[in-house]
Design a protein around this motif. Structure first.
Motif, short mmCIF file in Angstrom:
data_model
loop_
_atom_site.label_atom_id
_atom_site.label_comp_id
_atom_site.label_asym_id
_atom_site.label_seq_id
_atom_site.Cartn_x
_atom_site.Cartn_y
_atom_site.Cartn_z
N TYR A 26 0.83 -1.19 0.00
CA TYR A 26 0.00 0.00 0.00
C TYR A 26 0.87 1.25 0.00
O TYR A 26 2.08 1.18 0.25
N SER A 27 0.22 2.37 -0.29
CA SER A 27 0.87 3.68 -0.17
C SER A 27 0.16 4.45 0.94
O SER A 27 -1.07 4.48 0.99
N ALA A 28 0.93 5.09 1.81
CA ALA A 28 0.37 5.90 2.88
C ALA A 28 0.92 7.31 2.77
O ALA A 28 2.08 7.52 2.37
N LYS B 35 5.49 10.42 1.75
CA LYS B 35 4.80 9.27 1.17
C LYS B 35 5.58 8.02 1.53
O LYS B 35 6.80 7.97 1.39
N GLU C 196 5.68 3.85 0.89
CA GLU C 196 5.17 2.80 0.00
C GLU C 196 5.82 1.47 0.35
O GLU C 196 7.02 1.40 0.61
N ALA D 223 1.94 -3.05 3.69
CA ALA D 223 0.90 -2.40 4.49
C ALA D 223 1.06 -2.73 5.97
O ALA D 223 0.84 -1.88 6.84
N ILE E 105 3.83 -0.57 7.53
CA ILE E 105 3.41 0.83 7.68
C ILE E 105 2.48 0.97 8.88
O ILE E 105 2.62 1.88 9.70
N LEU E 106 1.51 0.05 8.99
CA LEU E 106 0.56 0.12 10.10
C LEU E 106 1.25 -0.10 11.45
O LEU E 106 0.88 0.52 12.45
N GLU F 257 3.10 3.16 12.38
CA GLU F 257 2.33 4.40 12.25
C GLU F 257 2.28 5.23 13.54
O GLU F 257 2.58 6.43 13.53
N LEU G 35 -1.83 10.10 9.16
CA LEU G 35 -1.36 9.15 8.16
C LEU G 35 -2.59 8.53 7.49
O LEU G 35 -3.42 7.91 8.15
N ASP G 36 -2.70 8.75 6.20
CA ASP G 36 -3.89 8.30 5.47
C ASP G 36 -3.50 7.29 4.40
O ASP G 36 -2.57 7.51 3.62
N PHE G 37 -4.24 6.18 4.34
CA PHE G 37 -4.04 5.17 3.32
C PHE G 37 -4.90 5.53 2.10
O PHE G 37 -5.99 6.07 2.24
#
Length: 282
Positions: free
Chosen positions: A41-43, A90, A92, A95, A98-99, A102, A280-282
């Motif tokens: 994913y990208s965040a 950004k 990438e 996922a 990143i989570l 976060e 932080l938005d997915f």
């Protein structure tokens, strides 16, 4: 003072400790349970309010420590002014990684950006004067280094980092040692020529005693009212560096800076800064 990035090697123990605290003994069980293995994913790390950003270097380090393969693209650097909606970074890749990073990344970036933003507001109040804004040692235990770096990002200056940086003679030292003259005589007899000395005074007659005795480089004018600050600057006549401290609220900074003191120190920069809203938005 410089606000150049610190080596990641110095920051890593702080970030690693925060990640270990958050991941606990068994890691991110929510992510392991609900995110399919291999999901990429990208965040986007976004600003939700205006301010001065700090902690982006640390946020990026948090993501990399969880997964070195994450691709991180920074759009701003620490010390930049930001506006609501600005894309700061950004991230990438995995996922799950990143989570898992976060919250630590946001905690550091939000906290440090709040300090940088409040510092910038203090600095703006002193604009047009010779006075510099500096922090104190009233920092979050374990986070002094990065909180003081955030002060630099806001345009401020740093006071000493630890008890071993310089000699700072406070009122309790003076009381325990028997007075201003004994402590300054001890400094002149024992202190290394490589160490600077600051002494705190509460009254103008104490300042006169310091000026007469010698042995100090800096005088901390503690809880002086504004008329006494003007008189202290006149008495000093440029001989020693003068630092005004005590009850230095933002609304008082312009008035104090106008007296001609060299520094205004405020613990509020680090102990009372509000966290800046970043997301932080997915």
């Amino acid at each position: 003072m410089t606000s150049a990035p610190l080596p990641d090697l110095i920051l890593e123990p702080l970030v690693r400790a925060a990640l270990m605290e958050d991941l606990g003994t068994y890691g991110d069980i929510t992510t392991r349970t609900v995110i399919p293995e291999g999901r990429r994913y990208s965040a986007l790390l976004n600003a939700r309010e205006a301010g001065v950003v700090s902690g982006l270097q640390i946020a990026a380090l948090a993501f990399r420590l969880v997964d070195p393969t994450l691709v991180i693209t920074a759009r701003f650097k620490d010390g930049d002014r930001i506006a609501p909606g600005d894309l700061l970074m950004k991230i990438e890749g995995s996922a799950a990684a990143i989570l898992s990073a976060e919250r630590v990344a946001l905690n550091f970036a939000g906290r440090l950006s709040g300090i940088a933003t409040l510092t910038a507001a203090f600095v703006a109040e002193a604009e047009g004067t010779r006075t510099r804004i500096t922090c104190t040692r009233k920092t979050t235990p374990g986070l002094r280094l990065v909180e003081k770096q955030a002060v630099l990002h806001g345009g401020g200056f740093n006071h000493r980092f630890s008890l071993s940086d310089a000699i700072l003679i406070k009122d309790n030292h003076i009381a325990a040692a028997g007075g201003i003259r004994p402590v300054l005589q001890a400094v002149k007899a024992r202190a290394s020529h490589m160490i600077r000395t600051e002494i705190e005074v509460d009254r103008l007659d104490q300042l006169a005693e310091v000026l007469d005795e010698g042995g100090a480089d800096v005088v901390l004018l503690d809880n002086f009212d504004t008329p006494d600050l003007y008189e202290a600057v006149g008495m000093n006549a440029g001989r020693l560096v003068l630092e005004a401290s005590g009850n230095m609220r933002q609304e008082r900074i312009a008035e104090v800076a106008a007296t001609g003191v060299d520094y205004i120190s405020s613990g509020a920069l680090t102990h009372s800064a509000r966290t800046l809203d970043l997301g932080l938005d997915f």
